[in-house]
Design a protein around this motif. Structure first.
Motif, short mmCIF file in Angstrom:
data_model
loop_
_atom_site.label_atom_id
_atom_site.label_comp_id
_atom_site.label_asym_id
_atom_site.label_seq_id
_atom_site.Cartn_x
_atom_site.Cartn_y
_atom_site.Cartn_z
N ASN A 1 0.84 -1.18 0.00
CA ASN A 1 0.00 0.00 0.00
C ASN A 1 0.89 1.25 0.00
N PHE B 1 -0.63 11.30 -2.63
CA PHE B 1 -2.02 11.75 -2.79
C PHE B 1 -2.30 12.13 -4.24
N LEU B 2 -1.31 12.77 -4.87
CA LEU B 2 -1.53 13.18 -6.26
C LEU B 2 -1.67 11.95 -7.15
N ALA C 1 -2.91 9.20 -6.11
CA ALA C 1 -4.26 8.73 -5.79
C ALA C 1 -5.29 9.52 -6.60
N ILE C 2 -5.04 10.82 -6.78
CA ILE C 2 -5.97 11.62 -7.58
C ILE C 2 -5.93 11.16 -9.03
N ARG D 1 -5.62 8.26 -9.96
CA ARG D 1 -6.51 7.10 -9.98
C ARG D 1 -7.97 7.55 -9.97
N ASP D 2 -8.29 8.51 -9.09
CA ASP D 2 -9.68 8.97 -8.98
C ASP D 2 -10.17 9.62 -10.27
N LYS D 3 -9.28 10.41 -10.87
CA LYS D 3 -9.65 11.11 -12.12
C LYS D 3 -10.00 10.11 -13.20
N ASN E 1 -11.89 2.34 -9.23
CA ASN E 1 -12.19 2.10 -7.83
C ASN E 1 -11.33 0.95 -7.32
N ASP F 1 -7.78 -0.25 -4.68
CA ASP F 1 -6.97 0.13 -3.53
C ASP F 1 -5.72 0.85 -3.99
#
Lengths: 472, 211
Positions: free
Chosen positions: A113, A163-164, A166-167, A169-171, A175, A177
């Motif tokens: 992770n 975090f960026l 992770a963003i 991934r979000d963008k 969905n 981990d």
């Protein structure tokens, strides 16, 4: 239960705080051996992780874990004798910090992770800070302050980078981990701009911890102020773990087809580190600082090799292994010199050949090794990297690279000859002890053996680690 | 709810100007109290589903970020004898200007890049807080202000963490909090030791190790 590599050192560390220091110091080799045993079980696949998702055994992690484990065993043998002779005020704290440090580094190597990885890297800073601080002198305090602050800020930037990513991934609307293994699977779909910005922050963040220039300023101070066994561990093991963060993120970028971006950044930082280290090594007054700058140089070489890719990436991994082995041996030998002469100034020490003959041999052999001469491994790894760079047509970078290596050799040779054969200003007080010499010999012999005997198991791990970078 | 979150974020932005312009350490630490509390309860106002674990985690964050860490700093401030106050390398008026400049830059950046959750103001506040923290880190001489700068950066990064749509699992976030708490504790211990050894907490005294 692969998590035992984290759990056992933590338990041992707590126990070390509770029992008498004469017994407590024996916990170092005992824990080291148990740790090495668990590593072998993990390697052979008999022990598997309990918390899938958080933890996963990857080839590069396995390699660094094994290396850390091996170094720790050797350093702990040295430490027993070191602690007996050097009256350390806060020995309990030293022993338990060493053990906690081992736990945090193991945690970095098996973390999957991204955030767990980050937590572990931050934990390595926190657990190693007491090791640098242990003598409580003015300079030690200063070094600790710089270390904690610079590394914390650097690692905070790495968190931002995480975090960026992770963003990214979000963008993309995924969905999944936030783990290295999942991100590698879907790397093609990640938002490329966010991934690039994220990588820059991760590179700066973990690069600070790894000692890449220009974020390296804490490293010479911390490595020279820490007691020698701790310096050996910092240089041989800690820097590798920080490198893992950059390596794994760079892997994601390669899979997302923007590997060129990470390669160029790594080449620039790598060359800068080698070059800056070369300049500072030339005018060094403190031999432990000289070794610390050499670590910066070698981290630069590793970053450069990964950036070049292909055979150079394989060379970089090879370099990582042998640098750890040789550099720890050098730091331990430097510890012997420091114990005898009670000074770190190159001007004041000399004639080590006469006073500490066994240390002198291993120091000289280590110097040959770190300067990149045969028969040691760094010769081959540097050769691979230079070959890779020529094959890629990166002529300008390879020129700077070779030029820096020559400068470093010149600086190293000058000071090493002074230390070994020059005239001493202070009389050494303590002689050498065989338990403070054998570990260095074993480390160097290991490096030799790994060069000339091809162990399929090890070379398979190395190859599979760099397969994405075009390694063989 | 949206408007309330806007008010909170605006207060954080204003607190940055206040922090960069203040000459007294007490005020700076008070700002950190305020910022810590606002940052840790911000997720509640950003329309996240409220579950038991979420509530529990918010409370823990509040205790660590909003109370424990600033209290540690306040405590060390009282122990350490302060001869002069903040001692900036860059003057207060210019710092004020920098603060405004940071906010303008962040507004530009925040509008250019869209964070997935929370609208533009959250992004702007996060970027501004990170930049202000970095500025504090490099522009002040006292070691304690450097810790505050680091914490401010961390707060900003935490705000960016809020914008993630699928949150990482709470156990992981708990580990992060613990790391930061222990980190600050170690910094405070070293700071106290620096004060005992050097009779001062100026980072300018820390210049023995040089090439």
């Amino acid at each position: 239960m692969a998590e035992l590599v984290i759990l056992i050192p933590i338990i041992a560390g707590i126990v070390a705080l509770l029992i008498k220091k004469e017994y407590g110091r024996w916990l170092l080799p005992i824990t080291g051996l148990i740790h090495a045993l668990i590593f072998v079980f993990i390697w052979t696949g008999r022990v598997i992780p309990l918390f899938e998702g958080f933890v996963m055994i990857k080839p590069e992690g396995l390699l660094v874990l094994g290396l850390t484990s091996y170094l720790f065993v050797m350093i702990s043998i040295y430490s027993i004798s070191y602690l007996k002779e050097e009256k350390m005020e806060n020995e309990k704290l030293f022993v338990s910090s060493m053990l906690f440090f081992l736990a945090s580094m193991s945690s970095v190597t098996i973390a999957n992770n991204l955030i767990v990885f980050w937590i572990s890297v931050e934990a390595t800073s926190l657990t190693s800070a007491p090791l640098i601080y242990i003598h409580k002198t003015k300079t030690a305090l200063e070094a600790t302050w710089k270390y904690v602050l610079i590394c914390s800020v650097g690692i905070a930037l790495a968190l931002l980078g995480t975090f960026l990513i992770a963003i990214a991934r979000d963008k993309a609307g995924l969905n999944i981990d936030l783990t290295f293994s999942e991100l590698e699977k879907v790397a093609m779909f990640l938002n490329k701009d966010w991934l690039r910005i994220g990588f820059i922050f991760v590179l700066v963040g973990y690069g600070t911890k790894m000692g890449l220039a220009p974020m390296h300023t804490w490293l010479p101070d911390a490595h020279s102020e820490a007691p020698s066994p701790a310096s050996a561990l910092l240089s041989g093991a800690l820097l590798n773990t920080a490198f893992l963060g950059i390596f794994k993120t760079s892997k994601i970028l390669h899979l997302a087809d923007i590997g060129n971006f990470s390669d160029v950044s790594l080449i620039i930082l790598g060359l800068l580190s080698t070059f800056i280290a070369a300049i500072f090594i030339l005018k060094q007054y403190d031999y432990k600082r000289m070794l610390a700058y050499s670590s910066i140089e070698n981290m630069g070489i590793i970053a450069f090799g990964i950036g070049i890719g292909g055979i150079a990436a394989y060379g970089a991994i090879f370099h990582l292994i042998h640098h750890s082995l040789i550099k720890s041996s050098l730091f331990l030998s430097a510890g012997n010199v420091l114990m005898s002469f009670k000074t770190k100034l190159i001007d004041k020490v000399g004639n080590v050949v006469k006073f500490l003959p066994k240390t002198a041999i291993v120091l000289f052999a280590g110097f040959i090794g770190i300067a990149g001469f045969p028969p040691f491994g760094l010769f081959f790894s540097e050769l691979f990297i230079i070959l890779g760079a020529f094959r890629k047509g990166a002529y300008i970078s390879v020129t700077i690279f070779i030029f820096s290596l020559i400068l470093i050799f010149a600086g190293f040779a000058k000071y090493m000859i002074k230390i070994l054969f020059g005239k001493e200003e202070v009389e050494p007080e303590i002689g050498e002890n065989r338990w403070r010499v054998y570990p260095q010999y074993i480390l160097l012999i290991t490096s030799l053996v790994l060069c000339y005997v091809q162990f399929d198991q090890i070379s398979n791990i190395m190859t599979s680690a760099v397969v994405i970078f075009g390694g063989r | 709810m949206i408007s309330l979150s806007h008010i909170m974020l605006s207060i954080i932005l204003l607190s940055l100007i206040f922090a960069l312009n203040s000459s007294r350490l007490k005020i700076l630490i008070t700002v950190m109290f305020l910022q810590g509390i606002l940052v840790s309860i911000a997720p509640v106002f950003l329309g996240e589903e409220i579950s038991t674990t979420f509530a529990l985690f918010t409370v823990i964050t509040l205790i660590v970020k909003g109370i424990l860490i600033p209290l540690l700093l306040m405590n060390v401030l009282n122990k350490v004898k302060m001869k002069k106050e903040i001692e900036p390398i860059i003057g207060y008026n210019f710092s004020m200007f920098i603060a405004l400049f940071i906010i303008v830059i962040s507004a530009y950046l925040g509008n250019e890049i869209h964070f997935p959750v929370g609208g533009n103001l959250l992004g702007i506040t996060a970027i501004a807080t990170i930049l202000a923290g970095m500025f504090l880190l490099v522009s002040r001489r006292k070691t304690i202000t450097q810790i505050i700068g680091y914490l401010m950066m961390e707060n900003g990064i935490y705000l960016i963490g809020i914008t993630l749509s699928t949150k990482s699992r709470y156990i992981v976030e708990f580990g992060m909090l613990l790391d930061i708490l222990v980190g600050v504790m170690i910094m405070v211990i070293v700071l106290q030791q620096i004060n005992i050894t050097f009779h001062n907490i100026n980072s300018s005294k820390l210049k023995n190790l040089k090439e």
